[in-house]
Design an enzyme around this catalytic site. Structure first.
Site, PDB file in Angstrom:
ATOM      1  CB  SER A  66     -11.740 -28.946 -68.136  1.00 23.02           C
ATOM      2  OG  SER A  66     -10.921 -30.287 -67.669  1.00 23.02           O
ATOM      3  CG  HIS A  85     -13.386 -30.078 -63.265  1.00 22.01           C
ATOM      4  ND1 HIS A  85     -12.545 -31.292 -62.967  1.00 22.01           N
ATOM      5  CD2 HIS A  85     -13.051 -29.607 -64.545  1.00 22.01           C
ATOM      6  CE1 HIS A  85     -11.878 -31.541 -64.414  1.00 22.01           C
ATOM      7  NE2 HIS A  85     -12.225 -30.672 -65.005  1.00 22.01           N
ATOM      8  CG  HIS A  96     -11.881 -39.919 -59.416  1.00 19.32           C
ATOM      9  ND1 HIS A  96     -12.160 -40.789 -60.658  1.00 19.32           N
ATOM     10  CD2 HIS A  96     -11.046 -38.837 -59.647  1.00 19.32           C
ATOM     11  CE1 HIS A  96     -11.823 -39.961 -61.581  1.00 19.32           C
ATOM     12  NE2 HIS A  96     -11.068 -38.862 -61.239  1.00 19.32           N
ATOM     13  NE  ARG A 153      -5.118 -37.642 -61.568  1.00 16.36           N
ATOM     14  CZ  ARG A 153      -6.341 -36.841 -61.629  1.00 16.36           C
ATOM     15  NH1 ARG A 153      -6.149 -35.864 -62.678  1.00 16.36           N
ATOM     16  NH2 ARG A 153      -7.072 -37.252 -60.974  1.00 16.36           N
ATOM     17  CG  ASP A 165      -8.616 -32.282 -56.763  1.00 16.23           C
ATOM     18  OD1 ASP A 165      -7.786 -31.456 -57.629  1.00 16.23           O
ATOM     19  OD2 ASP A 165      -9.481 -32.561 -57.381  1.00 16.23           O
TER      20      ASP A 165
END
Length: 507
Positions: free
Chosen positions: A313, A343, A390, A399, A445
């Site tokens: 993105s 993504h 990742h 995160r 995620d």
């Protein structure tokens, strides 16, 4: 050097007198004045004018009422002050190190999605394989500790982060409030965009509707109109800045309208001028009375905002923007990349995988042994365990940890959270034994969907839209700097497989 610092409100100078961007002639300047033109636009001090344009300033200023609010001047003025400093730094780096090699470029990298190739500049954030993301040098815990929080809130805001990303400076509470006020003042949608969203069928994915609406908002792009009128390239950043703030302000209205149309009663709320961005967004979605959910939105919008420039993105927004497409077109392209299963769509895939596991095992409190067996069944069927691994990180994603700490504070007894915690204990060992994953640790995620579900936002197809609203703060910050520093159109060299073969067979 362009480094982290803290400013005070007193350090911000007053906005410069009104000026109009350069144009080829008077009629071109006049064409910028559309019925939908935002009322806050101020061209940069010293903007270059030609021909009859200079004579039209008083009349056009009165006609369009292009004036900056006091809040708009603080951040915009600070950016304008930093541009010469940053431009000088980039010039120095290019002069000193322009012919230096950044790293190797192998055949495997070319076939492997260019992973690991050092080939672009992205100043707003940097991802370290072991530390995770740093926003202008600050880690996520440091951002949470140092950036201002709204009164009564336990999390900082994307407005504060936006100041940090654009300036490299930790904002004061007053500076943060100025961004909140500015975004609230710009938060409205043209009627035709509302009608466009309302006419979308419920069978059209929320991300498709989101991208469609952002493309439609391009109708009012100040950069597109200024470019057509002949604005000097040194001033490109100014209308890009204005477009970016206008777009950021409108995203909660767009996203919530899609959500309320598709999943609720189709009734839509209004922006509360006294509320911060995340509180308004929570209220527009229908969850504003829950203070914990508003804090979750603050956390979510901050930690998903930026992850350096190589992800799909961010890179897509940068790439399309390098062609001088305006922020609306550039961000819409980025959204289309974010919608991909590899993504932004990954967060809903994680939740679906967990719910499927609970259903197949027959319990909402699976044991670690049951989870281990299900993970192996997933891997042996040729699939991956979603939410783990990742492209860059080699440790647990900070995160993820920020969301885990939020859950431990607010929902420690939630059954789904307990399952996520059990996965955190089991999955890394399984993936390490499996031997095909370089990073067996959870990414962002692996956690976000569980938090949203706890507070009642269960519509998984909408989760990527939330991601998109957050990502706008990062990619638009960098896009402003791309234009301020005159970055070139992106055009890497490609090769055919045959060309690669011939290259090495000659040796």
């Amino acid at each position: 050097m362009f480094s982290l610092r803290t400013t005070t409100s007193a350090a911000v100078r007053p906005v410069q007198p009104l000026s109009i961007p350069a144009a080829r002639d008077a009629s071109a300047i006049a064409s910028l004045m559309t019925p939908h033109t935002p009322q806050h636009y101020v061209a940069p001090a010293g903007a270059r004018m030609c021909g009859k344009a200079s004579k039209l300033i008083p009349a056009l200023a009165a006609l369009a009422r292009f004036k900056s609010t006091s809040s708009a001047s603080s951040l915009k003025q600070r950016v304008s002050e930093l541009i010469p400093e940053k431009a000088a730094e980039v010039k120095e780096v290019k002069q000193k190190y322009g012919d230096r090699v950044l790293g190797e470029n192998t055949v495997n990298m070319a076939y492997g999605g260019m992973r690991g190739i050092k080939g672009m500049v992205w100043d707003t954030s940097l991802l370290d394989a072991n530390e995770g993301i740093r926003f202008r040098g600050l880690s996520i815990p440091e951002v949470q500790q140092q950036l201002p929080k709204p009164k009564g809130a336990s999390e900082t805001t994307p407005e504060a982060l936006f100041w940090l990303l654009l300036t490299g400076e930790v904002p004061t509470a007053a500076q943060t409030q100025s961004i909140t006020d500015e975004l609230n003042s710009r938060a409205s949608l043209p009627q035709f965009v509302e009608e466009l969203i309302d006419r979308c069928p419920n069978t059209l994915h929320p991300m498709s509707q989101f991208s469609l609406a952002v493309n439609a908002l391009q109708h009012d792009s100040l950069f597109a109109k200024a470019y057509h009128a002949g604005i000097n390239r040194k001033d490109y950043w100014d209308p890009v800045y204005e477009d970016s703030l206008n777009l950021l302000a409108k995203l909660p209205l767009v996203a919530s309208r899609i959500y309320r149309n598709m999943f609720k009663d189709g009734k839509h709320g209004n922006i509360d001028a006294a509320a911060d961005y995340s509180q308004n967004f929570a209220s527009l979605l229908g969850y504003g009375e829950n203070t914990e959910f508003a804090d979750l939105m603050r956390l979510y919008l901050v930690i998903h905002s930026d992850h350096e420039g190589g992800n799909v993105s961010a890179h897509t927004t940068h790439l399309v923007g390098s062609a001088l497409s305006d922020p609306y077109l550039s961000f819409a392209a980025g959204l289309n990349g974010l919608a991909g299963p590899l993504h932004g769509l990954a967060n809903q895939e994680v939740l679906r995988w967990i719910l499927d596991m609970q259903e197949k095992i027959g319990t909402d409190t699976p044991t670690e042994e049951q989870i281990r067996d299900y993970c192996w069944a997933t891997l042996n069927s040729g699939r991956v365990v979603p939410g783990y691994g990742h492209a860059v990180l080699r440790k647990t994603d900070p995160r993820y940890m920020a969301q885990r700490e939020f859950a431990l504070k607010h929902l420690p007894e939630d059954k789904l959270f307990k399952t996520v915690s059990a996965l955190y204990k089991v999955v890394p060992a399984v993936l390490t034994e499996h031997g095909k994953t370089k990073n067996p640790w959870p990414n962002v995620d692996a956690h976000s969907g569980v938090l949203l579900r706890h507070y009642g936002l269960v519509e998984q197809d909408f989760y990527t839209v939330l991601f998109g609203v957050s990502r706008a703060f990062g990619v638009l910050s960098q896009l402003i700097w791309d234009r301020a520093l005159g970055f070139s159109i992106e055009r890497p060299k490609s090769l055919t497989t045959e060309a690669i073969r011939k290259m090495f067979e000659k040796q």
